[in-house]
Write an enzyme that holds these catalytic residues in place. Sequence first.
Site, PDB file in Angstrom:
ATOM      1  CD  GLN B 126      -2.462   1.319   2.729  1.00  0.00           C
ATOM      2  OE1 GLN B 126      -2.091   0.633   3.671  1.00  0.00           O
ATOM      3  NE2 GLN B 126      -3.435   2.201   2.841  1.00  0.00           N
ATOM      4  CB  SER B 129       2.313   6.947   4.424  1.00  0.00           C
ATOM      5  OG  SER B 129       1.150   6.473   5.032  1.00  0.00           O
ATOM      6  CD  GLU B 247      -5.676   1.093   6.594  1.00  0.00           C
ATOM      7  OE1 GLU B 247      -5.954   2.091   5.901  1.00  0.00           O
ATOM      8  OE2 GLU B 247      -4.557   0.889   7.077  1.00  0.00           O
ATOM      9  CB  SER B 391      -3.680   8.903  14.058  1.00  0.00           C
ATOM     10  OG  SER B 391      -4.324  10.155  14.107  1.00  0.00           O
ATOM     11  CD  GLU B 393      -3.942  11.081  18.691  1.00  0.00           C
ATOM     12  OE1 GLU B 393      -3.706  10.395  17.673  1.00  0.00           O
ATOM     13  OE2 GLU B 393      -3.519  10.763  19.822  1.00  0.00           O
TER      14      GLU B 393
HETATM   15  C1  LIG Z   1       2.929  -0.345  11.572  1.00  0.00           C
HETATM   16  C2  LIG Z   1       2.501   0.626  10.527  1.00  0.00           C
HETATM   17  C3  LIG Z   1       2.201   0.153   9.256  1.00  0.00           C
HETATM   18  C4  LIG Z   1       1.847   1.050   8.248  1.00  0.00           C
HETATM   19  N1  LIG Z   1       1.638   0.562   6.994  1.00  0.00           N
HETATM   20  C5  LIG Z   1       1.387   1.446   5.971  1.00  0.00           C
HETATM   21  C6  LIG Z   1       1.297   0.995   4.622  1.00  0.00           C
HETATM   22  O1  LIG Z   1       1.414  -0.204   4.340  1.00  0.00           O
HETATM   23  N2  LIG Z   1       1.096   1.898   3.648  1.00  0.00           N
HETATM   24  C7  LIG Z   1       0.956   3.235   3.917  1.00  0.00           C
HETATM   25  O2  LIG Z   1       0.734   4.001   3.000  1.00  0.00           O
HETATM   26  N3  LIG Z   1       1.062   3.698   5.181  1.00  0.00           N
HETATM   27  C8  LIG Z   1       1.280   2.845   6.213  1.00  0.00           C
HETATM   28  N4  LIG Z   1       1.418   3.310   7.499  1.00  0.00           N
HETATM   29  C9  LIG Z   1       1.406   4.770   7.742  1.00  0.00           C
HETATM   30  C10 LIG Z   1       0.217   5.275   8.480  1.00  0.00           C
HETATM   31  O3  LIG Z   1      -0.890   5.326   7.662  1.00  0.00           O
HETATM   32  C11 LIG Z   1       0.592   6.664   9.060  1.00  0.00           C
HETATM   33  O4  LIG Z   1       1.518   6.428  10.065  1.00  0.00           O
HETATM   34  C12 LIG Z   1      -0.568   7.410   9.618  1.00  0.00           C
HETATM   35  O5  LIG Z   1      -1.375   7.873   8.596  1.00  0.00           O
HETATM   36  C13 LIG Z   1      -0.152   8.600  10.498  1.00  0.00           C
HETATM   37  O6  LIG Z   1       0.716   9.446   9.809  1.00  0.00           O
HETATM   38  P1  LIG Z   1       2.122   9.896  10.412  1.00  0.00           P
HETATM   39  O7  LIG Z   1       2.795   8.679  10.936  1.00  0.00           O
HETATM   40  O8  LIG Z   1       2.814  10.684   9.397  1.00  0.00           O
HETATM   41  O9  LIG Z   1       1.769  10.794  11.669  1.00  0.00           O
HETATM   42  P2  LIG Z   1       1.350  12.341  11.646  1.00  0.00           P
HETATM   43  O10 LIG Z   1       0.285  12.538  10.651  1.00  0.00           O
HETATM   44  O11 LIG Z   1       2.558  13.175  11.590  1.00  0.00           O
HETATM   45  O12 LIG Z   1       0.698  12.462  13.093  1.00  0.00           O
HETATM   46  C14 LIG Z   1       1.492  12.619  14.276  1.00  0.00           C
HETATM   47  C15 LIG Z   1       0.534  12.792  15.444  1.00  0.00           C
HETATM   48  O13 LIG Z   1      -0.278  13.937  15.237  1.00  0.00           O
HETATM   49  C16 LIG Z   1      -1.632  13.610  15.315  1.00  0.00           C
HETATM   50  N5  LIG Z   1      -2.434  14.425  14.408  1.00  0.00           N
HETATM   51  C17 LIG Z   1      -2.247  14.630  13.093  1.00  0.00           C
HETATM   52  N6  LIG Z   1      -3.193  15.428  12.602  1.00  0.00           N
HETATM   53  C18 LIG Z   1      -4.008  15.742  13.637  1.00  0.00           C
HETATM   54  C19 LIG Z   1      -5.170  16.553  13.781  1.00  0.00           C
HETATM   55  N7  LIG Z   1      -5.719  17.190  12.736  1.00  0.00           N
HETATM   56  N8  LIG Z   1      -5.749  16.656  14.994  1.00  0.00           N
HETATM   57  C20 LIG Z   1      -5.203  16.012  16.061  1.00  0.00           C
HETATM   58  N9  LIG Z   1      -4.112  15.237  15.988  1.00  0.00           N
HETATM   59  C21 LIG Z   1      -3.523  15.116  14.781  1.00  0.00           C
HETATM   60  C22 LIG Z   1      -1.692  12.154  14.962  1.00  0.00           C
HETATM   61  O14 LIG Z   1      -2.830  11.542  15.496  1.00  0.00           O
HETATM   62  C23 LIG Z   1      -0.425  11.632  15.596  1.00  0.00           C
HETATM   63  O15 LIG Z   1      -0.626  11.393  16.952  1.00  0.00           O
HETATM   64  C24 LIG Z   1       1.759   2.438   8.538  1.00  0.00           C
HETATM   65  C25 LIG Z   1       2.046   2.893   9.817  1.00  0.00           C
HETATM   66  C26 LIG Z   1       2.415   2.012  10.810  1.00  0.00           C
HETATM   67  C27 LIG Z   1       2.711   2.540  12.178  1.00  0.00           C
END
Ligand SMILES: Cc1cc2nc3c(=O)[nH]c(=O)nc-3n(C[C@H](O)[C@H](O)[C@H](O)COP(=O)(O)OP(=O)(O)OC[C@H]3O[C@@H](n4cnc5c(N)ncnc54)[C@H](O)[C@@H]3O)c2cc1C
Lengths: 387, 407
Positions: B126, B129, B247, B391, B393
């Site tokens: 997928q 991200s 999902e 997430s 949040e």
């Molecule tokens: C084990 C694992 C497997 C994954 N597998 C895939 C995959 O196969 N393919 C893929 O594309 N992605 C994958 N992901 C990525 C996943 O979709 C992202 O981690 C997720 O969308 C969160 O983005 P970020 O990590 O950039 O955090 P950020 O978006 O930077 O968020 C950081 C923090 O800020 C909070 N936050 C952000 N925006 C807001 C808001 N508006 N209000 C309040 N809080 C907020 C979040 O909740 C979080 O606590 C995976 C992630 C993990 C951990």
Amino acid sequence: MDFSLNDDDLALRDAVQRFCEGEYPAPERGNAETPAQAAQRHAALAELGLLGLQIPAELGGSALGPQAAMLAAEQLGRALANGNWLSNAVLMAPLLAEAGSPAQRSAWLPALAAGRLQVALACAEPEARYDLADVRSRAKPTADGGWSLSGRKALVLGGDVADLLLVVARTDGERRDRSGLSLFAIDAASPGLTRRPITLLDGRRAAQLDLQGVSLAADRLVGPLDAALPLVERAVERANAALCAESAGALEALLAMTCEHLKTRRQFGAPLAKFQALQHRVADMATALEQLKSMACVAAMALEAEDASERTRLVSAAMTLTAQLGRQCGLTAIQLHGAMGMTDECRVGHYAKRLIANGLLFGDAAFHLAAFDAARRPTAADLDLTP
Amino acid sequence: MKLAFSAADEAFRQAVRSFVREQLPGDIRRKVELGLRLEQADYVTWFNRLEARGWLTPGWPPEHGGPGWTHLQRFIFDEECLLGGAPRIIASGIQMLGPVLIAFGTPEQKARYLPDIRASRTWWAQGFSEPGSGSDLASLRTTAVLEPDGRHFVVNGHKVWTSYAQWCSMMFALVRTDPNAAKPQEGISFLLIDMTSPGLTVRPIRMLEGGTDLNECFLDNVRVPVENLVGELNQGWTCGKYLLGHERTGIAGIGSCKQQLARARQLAGQQGLGEDALLRALLQARLAQFEIELIALEATALRLLAPGQRSRVPQVEASMLKVRGTELRQAIYETLLDIAGPDALPFSAEAQFLEFLDAADDAPVAPVPPELASVAANCLDARKLSIYGGSNEVQRNLIAQAVLAAH
Ligand SMILES: Cc1cc2nc3c(=O)[nH]c(=O)nc-3n(C[C@H](O)[C@H](O)[C@H](O)COP(=O)(O)OP(=O)(O)OC[C@H]3O[C@@H](n4cnc5c(N)ncnc54)[C@H](O)[C@@H]3O)c2cc1C
């Protein structure tokens, strides 16, 4: 209560902080260290006088109290310094100073302070969980007036590299009896001793010991026969008080890192710091940090209390919160960093692991809660909960 | 209203239960029960057995090989598989891409890709991200530019957190095809990319618990045939949203909650935690609380999934179940850590493999009991539950917006 620090305290704190900045560069904090790195850092700790903080001056130390240990622990925690300072300087040095004979003290303490001799306390047994009286290892007297030791020890902090192991063994009584325990000093190279090095969750190193008829001369008994438990308990309390300070330091670094991240990382066209849901969690982390700092002071001061149950009560109060708040904040920081926080490359996870591990090492939250309850002072308004 | 399942549903449950008991190889079950790491072959073995029975793709319509189950049957099936120690269905081809292709794909795309997904011949990554786009996926920057002859896209960018990319030969990705669109979520397309294409490189990312199942993918002038576009050009967001809905539903993980709660009860007994009255009471209260939370979660899931049931706040059921289910599971994992206590501390990445555990049985000093070797790693790994799949949040933001708008 007086929480003020004098000039000497401040000088010590600054010196440890400078040491950590140099020895533990921020991007590497929490990384596993090579044996060579560990040895070099241990020598540097000795050089700075940190190993001898609680060793009498005439034996090469600086004879400072628990407050100095707290200040050092806090700074080492901030840098995730994961050497054997805790096992040597906090668990062992005051214990040997207290329990050792004059000959033992002068043989071991100056060498410990100088970093030439590493020592480790083997007090935990497999299946004993955190109960220090739950000891099945036995020392039997031999015909020549010495001892023969057999048993198993779990989680000997720093035991993988220690030259000398201080082992708690039963000289009388049954498993879990509070009396009948004695301390023996064993050379790491003794025949009959096998040690298995283990790495802990937070990268600290330890060992498990298997003792099969390890023979010891009479002069290897340390402290009183059959009455070592209070000494061991006190040593572990010192370690717990230091762990509380260490956690406070680690949390301080973690909070700074998290704030920095929230201010720089942008999603939805704004820095994460603008989202109130995240602001509230930062507020909780900051409040937890202040609580841990306070409890580190409480625990350090409690170590000097005469009354053993008062000491236990306050140290366990500190550790209950250390375990609970440390873990909570560690996990929150991961969450606020998103997927990045779950990687090995990011420091956040290493800090979280240290905070979690500190709350599992010498008693977890439930253990300390129960210990607190058992040792607590009854109050006038006390509920009678006896069945 | 009736508390019990119907006789037919009960019979279905028994059928699934015996299937799992008979068909799941013992070594795979043991790995799952001990919380150890699985190899790709473990998944494929299990998936193939499910497929042979016609049960691998319950979410697919019957004309594409789905079994045509009701929501309740799917729920029972998931639960029985997890309780029986079966591996989770993690392949994103089955749960994410399949439904998207079925809804938006061309007949050629369906014919070409769906059979290979069902046979576990193709694993799909997928690629959503990016380093700058996590929660705010609409800000993604990977570009796809159509070549002048209109036959290929040229893709450039950087995807991250790609789960199991090391096992995948294909990726479905969201890419920006119109940088000048009025809104950020417009001008995005849904593209199928052959991962063996020149210009695509994969780099593993080491995670906290020692695993390397996440990856970074770099796309440097990767050429993708135009027939690999799914849905309309610049309308990829529609596919993406549809996929993310799929999902999220599975992510409540009620079966996993039950499985881990059973594990906690079993280990609590084994760890002899009953001796101090206060400790016992604390633990008992905690486990009882979890059981109550689980009843509520399960009842909510079943009520919201039931045909004809609509909550007052439509479309946020999945978010609610995701938030409650993941946080409950994390709390249970934390309790497992507490139950293990000092035995959770010895930590090595190798200890999460069966071979290592079995070899350690002959060591001079007993390591921790094998049941506890992976508790800390499991607990750390479970932090992902509240981060991915949208997430928690962000889910709460969605729930709040919908609730406020509805009242
Ligand atoms: C084990 C694992 C497997 C994954 N597998 C895939 C995959 O196969 N393919 C893929 O594309 N992605 C994958 N992901 C990525 C996943 O979709 C992202 O981690 C997720 O969308 C969160 O983005 P970020 O990590 O950039 O955090 P950020 O978006 O930077 O968020 C950081 C923090 O800020 C909070 N936050 C952000 N925006 C807001 C808001 N508006 N209000 C309040 N809080 C907020 C979040 O909740 C979080 O606590 C995976 C992630 C993990 C951990």
